[in-house]
Enzyme design. Sequence first.
Site, mmCIF file in Angstrom:
data_model
loop_
_atom_site.group_PDB
_atom_site.id
_atom_site.type_symbol
_atom_site.label_atom_id
_atom_site.label_comp_id
_atom_site.label_asym_id
_atom_site.label_seq_id
_atom_site.Cartn_x
_atom_site.Cartn_y
_atom_site.Cartn_z
ATOM 1 N N ASP A 157 0.853 -1.187 0.000
ATOM 2 C CA ASP A 157 0.000 0.000 0.000
ATOM 3 C C ASP A 157 0.886 1.233 0.000
ATOM 4 O O ASP A 157 2.053 1.177 0.412
ATOM 5 C CB ASP A 157 -0.924 0.010 1.228
ATOM 6 C CG ASP A 157 -1.961 1.125 1.147
ATOM 7 O OD1 ASP A 157 -2.898 0.985 0.336
ATOM 8 O OD2 ASP A 157 -1.846 2.123 1.877
ATOM 9 N N SER A 158 0.313 2.349 -0.416
ATOM 10 C CA SER A 158 1.067 3.596 -0.416
ATOM 11 C C SER A 158 1.348 4.093 0.998
ATOM 12 O O SER A 158 2.241 4.916 1.203
ATOM 13 C CB SER A 158 0.302 4.669 -1.193
ATOM 14 O OG SER A 158 -0.986 4.859 -0.633
ATOM 15 N N CYS A 185 -3.590 -0.879 -2.473
ATOM 16 C CA CYS A 185 -3.822 0.510 -2.859
ATOM 17 C C CYS A 185 -4.645 0.560 -4.147
ATOM 18 O O CYS A 185 -4.247 0.010 -5.177
ATOM 19 C CB CYS A 185 -2.475 1.210 -3.080
ATOM 20 S SG CYS A 185 -2.606 2.914 -3.640
ATOM 21 N N GLU A 203 -6.736 9.439 8.822
ATOM 22 C CA GLU A 203 -5.423 9.362 9.451
ATOM 23 C C GLU A 203 -5.341 10.194 10.727
ATOM 24 O O GLU A 203 -4.468 9.969 11.564
ATOM 25 C CB GLU A 203 -4.335 9.752 8.448
ATOM 26 C CG GLU A 203 -4.242 8.743 7.313
ATOM 27 C CD GLU A 203 -2.968 8.839 6.499
ATOM 28 O OE1 GLU A 203 -2.184 9.776 6.715
ATOM 29 O OE2 GLU A 203 -2.760 7.958 5.635
ATOM 30 N N CYS A 259 -10.940 3.233 -1.802
ATOM 31 C CA CYS A 259 -9.689 3.589 -1.140
ATOM 32 C C CYS A 259 -9.683 2.807 0.165
ATOM 33 O O CYS A 259 -10.709 2.748 0.858
ATOM 34 C CB CYS A 259 -9.604 5.089 -0.881
ATOM 35 S SG CYS A 259 -8.187 5.566 0.144
ATOM 36 N N HIS A 280 -8.569 3.416 2.975
ATOM 37 C CA HIS A 280 -8.861 4.190 4.185
ATOM 38 C C HIS A 280 -10.359 4.195 4.505
ATOM 39 O O HIS A 280 -10.759 4.298 5.667
ATOM 40 C CB HIS A 280 -8.411 5.644 4.025
ATOM 41 C CG HIS A 280 -6.946 5.876 4.177
ATOM 42 N ND1 HIS A 280 -6.026 5.495 3.233
ATOM 43 C CD2 HIS A 280 -6.239 6.468 5.172
ATOM 44 C CE1 HIS A 280 -4.817 5.844 3.624
ATOM 45 N NE2 HIS A 280 -4.915 6.438 4.803
#
Length: 247
Positions: A7-8, A70, A150, A180, A182
């Site tokens: 993942d990024s 990702c 985050e 995504c 997240h």
Amino acid sequence: MKVGVFDSGIGGLTVVKSLLQHRLFEEIIYFGDTARVPYGIKDKTTIIRYAIEAVEFFKNFELDLIIVACNTVSAHALSEMREVSSCPVIGVVEAGILATANAIKDKNSNILILGTKATINSKAYETGLKAKGFNNLQAKATGLFVPIVEEEIYSGEILEATFRHYFSDIAKPDAIILGCTHFPLISDALQNYFGKETILIHSGDAIVQQLEIDFKFNTKYEKTKLEFFASENPESLKAIGKKWLNI
């Protein structure tokens, strides 16, 4: 079975969580490119270069499979990663399209695709869904969700205001693709905003479904060894991982 998850940054931990819950692997090597996150605002050439470098990193391990957690990399660099990898590489975009097709039988259903700017601009989800007969598609780049998550803001007024900012002109969807990794962390808030009738498609669950159905991964391991690696500040990634995964 040993898998590498790329993942990024930290978002791919939501995919790891699904893998741990389903016990499909004996060992998971997680690599987050935390030094260069976010990928969602970068150009395709840069994304491909970073993705190929991730494959080179994974060559330090004898992997059976690489999972690209990702969505941005899955949308832009999957074929290039496959060209340089000695093991199979699968991505969350393909898995998400398959999961949507399995979950939504009415081809006229209104499907909303959420993701970073780079993922949405790629039109990878739209191309794949149209090939499966879906045409009632909405796509929205919702990059603000990444820093909000985050900051560990999963509910409340800031998130609600961001929903209103992005969704004021959106027709109520029958399904939402969380494009995504997240975004599953705000899935409860999204569900409350749009209503319980709206189906949410989660990248981690989609990958598990693809592995179990299409790749016949049915072995359940008693214990999974999980290792964290990062291009910057690996101890921070490890701490976040242990918190998010409750381990």
